[in-house]
Design a protein around this motif. Sequence first.
Motif, PDB file in Angstrom:
ATOM      1  N   ALA A 174       0.586  -7.051  -3.656  1.00  8.05           N
ATOM      2  CA  ALA A 174       0.173  -5.912  -4.479  1.00  8.05           C
ATOM      3  C   ALA A 174      -1.319  -5.952  -4.742  1.00  8.05           C
ATOM      4  CB  ALA A 174       0.955  -5.913  -5.794  1.00  8.05           C
ATOM      5  N   LEU A 175      -1.834  -7.118  -5.080  1.00  9.89           N
ATOM      6  CA  LEU A 175      -3.275  -7.251  -5.339  1.00  9.89           C
ATOM      7  C   LEU A 175      -4.082  -6.929  -4.092  1.00  9.89           C
ATOM      8  CD1 LEU A 175      -5.299  -9.531  -7.458  1.00  9.89           C
ATOM      9  CD2 LEU A 175      -5.664  -9.855  -5.014  1.00  9.89           C
ATOM     10  N   ALA A 176      -3.651  -7.432  -2.939  1.00  8.63           N
ATOM     11  CA  ALA A 176      -4.390  -7.190  -1.698  1.00  8.63           C
ATOM     12  C   ALA A 176      -4.396  -5.710  -1.332  1.00  8.63           C
ATOM     13  CB  ALA A 176      -3.781  -8.017  -0.567  1.00  8.63           C
ATOM     14  N   LEU A 177      -3.260  -5.032  -1.521  1.00  7.47           N
ATOM     15  CA  LEU A 177      -3.193  -3.605  -1.193  1.00  7.47           C
ATOM     16  C   LEU A 177      -4.142  -2.793  -2.062  1.00  7.47           C
ATOM     17  CD1 LEU A 177       0.653  -3.155  -0.696  1.00  7.47           C
ATOM     18  CD2 LEU A 177      -1.097  -2.858   1.055  1.00  7.47           C
ATOM     19  N   MET A 178      -4.206  -3.130  -3.344  1.00  9.15           N
ATOM     20  CA  MET A 178      -5.079  -2.370  -4.241  1.00  9.15           C
ATOM     21  C   MET A 178      -6.550  -2.707  -4.024  1.00  9.15           C
ATOM     22  SD  MET A 178      -2.980  -2.155  -7.861  1.00  9.15           S
ATOM     23  CE  MET A 178      -2.448  -3.870  -7.870  1.00  9.15           C
ATOM     24  N   LEU A 179      -6.854  -4.008  -3.871  1.00  7.28           N
ATOM     25  CA  LEU A 179      -8.247  -4.421  -3.769  1.00  7.28           C
ATOM     26  C   LEU A 179      -8.864  -4.029  -2.435  1.00  7.28           C
ATOM     27  CD1 LEU A 179     -10.583  -5.933  -5.142  1.00  7.28           C
ATOM     28  CD2 LEU A 179      -9.709  -8.035  -4.102  1.00  7.28           C
ATOM     29  N   TYR A 180      -8.094  -4.151  -1.343  1.00  4.61           N
ATOM     30  CA  TYR A 180      -8.664  -3.949  -0.014  1.00  4.61           C
ATOM     31  C   TYR A 180      -8.400  -2.571   0.574  1.00  4.61           C
ATOM     32  CZ  TYR A 180      -9.324  -8.980  -0.264  1.00  4.61           C
ATOM     33  OH  TYR A 180      -9.708 -10.244  -0.652  1.00  4.61           O
ATOM     34  N   THR A 181      -7.791  -1.657  -0.213  1.00  5.33           N
ATOM     35  CA  THR A 181      -7.719  -0.253   0.205  1.00  5.33           C
ATOM     36  C   THR A 181      -8.444   0.651  -0.782  1.00  5.33           C
ATOM     37  OG1 THR A 181      -5.641   0.248  -0.967  1.00  5.33           O
ATOM     38  CG2 THR A 181      -5.458  -0.666   1.269  1.00  5.33           C
ATOM     39  N   GLY A 182      -8.575   0.202  -2.048  1.00  4.43           N
ATOM     40  CA  GLY A 182      -9.265   1.011  -3.054  1.00  4.43           C
ATOM     41  C   GLY A 182      -8.475   2.204  -3.528  1.00  4.43           C
ATOM     42  N   GLN A 183      -7.155   2.208  -3.320  1.00 14.01           N
ATOM     43  CA  GLN A 183      -6.363   3.376  -3.670  1.00 14.01           C
ATOM     44  C   GLN A 183      -5.690   3.203  -5.028  1.00 14.01           C
ATOM     45  OE1 GLN A 183      -6.757   6.032  -1.555  1.00 14.01           O
ATOM     46  NE2 GLN A 183      -8.161   4.479  -0.733  1.00 14.01           N
ATOM     47  N   ARG A 184      -5.281   4.338  -5.601  1.00  8.93           N
ATOM     48  CA  ARG A 184      -4.600   4.346  -6.894  1.00  8.93           C
ATOM     49  C   ARG A 184      -3.191   3.788  -6.744  1.00  8.93           C
ATOM     50  NH1 ARG A 184      -6.988   9.328  -6.118  1.00  8.93           N
ATOM     51  NH2 ARG A 184      -8.750   9.811  -7.509  1.00  8.93           N
ATOM     52  N   ARG A 185      -2.615   3.389  -7.871  1.00  7.66           N
ATOM     53  CA  ARG A 185      -1.259   2.829  -7.811  1.00  7.66           C
ATOM     54  C   ARG A 185      -0.250   3.880  -7.346  1.00  7.66           C
ATOM     55  NH1 ARG A 185       0.073   2.113 -14.323  1.00  7.66           N
ATOM     56  NH2 ARG A 185       0.196   4.324 -14.803  1.00  7.66           N
ATOM     57  N   SER A 186      -0.501   5.182  -7.612  1.00 10.14           N
ATOM     58  CA  SER A 186       0.402   6.238  -7.146  1.00 10.14           C
ATOM     59  C   SER A 186       0.422   6.329  -5.629  1.00 10.14           C
ATOM     60  CB  SER A 186      -0.014   7.588  -7.744  1.00 10.14           C
ATOM     61  OG  SER A 186      -1.361   7.897  -7.415  1.00 10.14           O
ATOM     62  N   ASP A 187      -0.632   5.848  -4.961  1.00  9.80           N
ATOM     63  CA  ASP A 187      -0.673   5.801  -3.496  1.00  9.80           C
ATOM     64  C   ASP A 187      -0.161   4.471  -2.974  1.00  9.80           C
ATOM     65  OD1 ASP A 187      -1.922   8.391  -3.236  1.00  9.80           O
ATOM     66  OD2 ASP A 187      -3.762   7.455  -3.947  1.00  9.80           O
ATOM     67  N   ILE A 188      -0.429   3.392  -3.704  1.00  8.34           N
ATOM     68  CA  ILE A 188      -0.002   2.066  -3.273  1.00  8.34           C
ATOM     69  C   ILE A 188       1.515   1.990  -3.187  1.00  8.34           C
ATOM     70  CG2 ILE A 188       0.060  -0.377  -3.933  1.00  8.34           C
ATOM     71  CD1 ILE A 188      -2.617   0.571  -2.813  1.00  8.34           C
ATOM     72  N   VAL A 189       2.235   2.613  -4.131  1.00  6.38           N
ATOM     73  CA  VAL A 189       3.697   2.522  -4.128  1.00  6.38           C
ATOM     74  C   VAL A 189       4.309   3.286  -2.958  1.00  6.38           C
ATOM     75  CG1 VAL A 189       3.813   2.158  -6.605  1.00  6.38           C
ATOM     76  CG2 VAL A 189       3.913   4.497  -5.712  1.00  6.38           C
ATOM     77  N   ARG A 190       3.567   4.209  -2.343  1.00  7.05           N
ATOM     78  CA  ARG A 190       4.074   4.973  -1.197  1.00  7.05           C
ATOM     79  C   ARG A 190       3.635   4.391   0.131  1.00  7.05           C
ATOM     80  NH1 ARG A 190       2.152   9.683  -0.312  1.00  7.05           N
ATOM     81  NH2 ARG A 190       0.195   9.383  -1.437  1.00  7.05           N
ATOM     82  N   LEU A 191       2.668   3.493   0.100  1.00  6.42           N
ATOM     83  CA  LEU A 191       2.079   2.969   1.329  1.00  6.42           C
ATOM     84  C   LEU A 191       3.079   2.090   2.076  1.00  6.42           C
ATOM     85  CD1 LEU A 191      -0.692   3.210   2.684  1.00  6.42           C
ATOM     86  CD2 LEU A 191      -1.326   1.059   1.584  1.00  6.42           C
ATOM     87  N   GLY A 192       3.246   2.361   3.362  1.00  7.77           N
ATOM     88  CA  GLY A 192       4.193   1.599   4.165  1.00  7.77           C
ATOM     89  C   GLY A 192       3.740   1.471   5.608  1.00  7.77           C
ATOM     90  N   PRO A 193       4.538   0.814   6.456  1.00 17.69           N
ATOM     91  CA  PRO A 193       4.156   0.609   7.864  1.00 17.69           C
ATOM     92  C   PRO A 193       3.861   1.905   8.599  1.00 17.69           C
ATOM     93  CG  PRO A 193       6.070  -0.725   7.276  1.00 17.69           C
ATOM     94  CD  PRO A 193       5.829   0.201   6.125  1.00 17.69           C
ATOM     95  N   GLN A 194       4.525   3.006   8.198  1.00 17.97           N
ATOM     96  CA  GLN A 194       4.319   4.277   8.891  1.00 17.97           C
ATOM     97  C   GLN A 194       2.918   4.833   8.683  1.00 17.97           C
ATOM     98  OE1 GLN A 194       6.212   3.739   6.304  1.00 17.97           O
ATOM     99  NE2 GLN A 194       6.054   5.351   4.766  1.00 17.97           N
ATOM    100  N   HIS A 195       2.181   4.307   7.713  1.00 16.43           N
ATOM    101  CA  HIS A 195       0.827   4.780   7.449  1.00 16.43           C
ATOM    102  C   HIS A 195      -0.226   4.037   8.270  1.00 16.43           C
ATOM    103  CE1 HIS A 195       2.889   6.078   3.653  1.00 16.43           C
ATOM    104  NE2 HIS A 195       2.206   7.168   3.916  1.00 16.43           N
ATOM    105  N   ILE A 196       0.173   3.010   8.998  1.00 15.38           N
ATOM    106  CA  ILE A 196      -0.789   2.202   9.760  1.00 15.38           C
ATOM    107  C   ILE A 196      -0.578   2.414  11.250  1.00 15.38           C
ATOM    108  CG2 ILE A 196      -1.585  -0.135  10.273  1.00 15.38           C
ATOM    109  CD1 ILE A 196      -0.817  -0.992   7.516  1.00 15.38           C
ATOM    110  N   LYS A 197      -1.666   2.720  11.942  1.00 13.44           N
ATOM    111  CA  LYS A 197      -1.622   2.901  13.391  1.00 13.44           C
ATOM    112  C   LYS A 197      -2.967   2.488  13.975  1.00 13.44           C
ATOM    113  CE  LYS A 197      -0.635   6.271  17.047  1.00 13.44           C
ATOM    114  NZ  LYS A 197      -0.301   7.685  17.342  1.00 13.44           N
ATOM    115  N   ASP A 198      -2.908   1.613  14.964  1.00 11.81           N
ATOM    116  CA  ASP A 198      -4.116   1.142  15.647  1.00 11.81           C
ATOM    117  C   ASP A 198      -5.140   0.557  14.686  1.00 11.81           C
ATOM    118  OD1 ASP A 198      -3.016   2.022  18.066  1.00 11.81           O
ATOM    119  OD2 ASP A 198      -3.911   4.006  17.860  1.00 11.81           O
TER     120      ASP A 198
END
Length: 390
Positions: free
Chosen positions: A204-228
């Motif tokens: 959780a800390l890594a997702l917030m610190l190294y993407t800079g996104q709000r918690r409302s976006d962090i809870v939705r972030l998943g493998p389908q959002h990453i490509k290449d």
Amino acid sequence: MPTFRMRDGSGSIRLKHVIEDTDRHGNVRVYLRRPGHLKVRLRSQPGTEDFLAEYRAAMMGATPRAPTGPLERRGSKGSFKWLCEQYYVSAEYQRLSGRTKYVRRGILDRICKKNGSKPYALMEPRHVRRMRDKMADRPEAANGFVKALRQVYAFAVEYELAQRNPARDVPYLKAKGDGFHSWTMEEVRQFEGHHPIGSKPRLALALMLYTGQRRSDIVRLGPQHIKDGWITLTQAKNRDRKPVTLSIPVLAELKAVLDATPTGNLAFLVTAFGKPFTSNGFGNWFRKQCDEAGLKHCSAPGLRKAGAALAAENGATERQLMAIFGWTTMKEASRYTNAARQKVLAATGMKLLSRDGGGPGRGKRGVAKRDTPHSSPSLKRPRRTQWRQS
């Protein structure tokens, strides 16, 4: 099948055979509709234990008790409650996100509880200021109140239900301090020391610190959002009105944590029941992880601020910060770049305060060197100055 957010912050729940109906006045009613059975209305507040108990009883065939209090009546025409009812069915209100609807309606319903029967046309700016000032100890709540009234009366003016907006010229209150505490790198390392790589809190800390996104976006972030090696997402904030879509690279620090941590299928972060967190549920959960690490003053929003400060101190420009964090104006980005510039300028300029001199452009005893004719041809040669020794 609607999803209900639990009021205790434990997550969300979906109940079989439960439906929501919205009437022409914008009132949302919840029903249990099982095949072959009569539709039963569930009257308790969704997301509460009373609601779950009423649902279980209805599933077993019990008839819910009729409410003991008086039935809610529609507002009489010309009353503030009537105006709110018109606003709830307007296109302006319907295009808001579900979260914004919930918050705004809660504010307006509280106003209606005390002043719903009063004529909305007689509301003056002084009335708005008086109600706002009663919440002066809670500036964010006060500002939310003013904003809700502004939107209701803006709707009324647009649809010719009112001639003026009494809340338009009532200013917001200035918030106390700088909001959420911004994490320091020492605090980040303390959290990492308590929660090792491979744990959910560290992810959780890594997702917030190294993407800079709000918690409302962090809870939705998943493998389908990453490509290449890139993360592409549309931010939750204002996604129904002014959507902001970002593409940001996956940093090596984040990839190392993702590769070493079990995650969910559609969301990296999931609850103990394997379901994605709600935004508030995640905030409450992460708050506990901070407490366990001895960081009781730290929270999820503070990590976004820490990331912005770190990027600015490393030389990020306003435009670069906007591209990372999804800001649409330079106002927010300038806060961090200005602070970073101040720190750099202070580091190089403090030596000029030294009584012994030693700064750029000074001699051994603090005497200013003469400017050469080539350095400032249009300026007069300054006098030779020297610090007086006490």
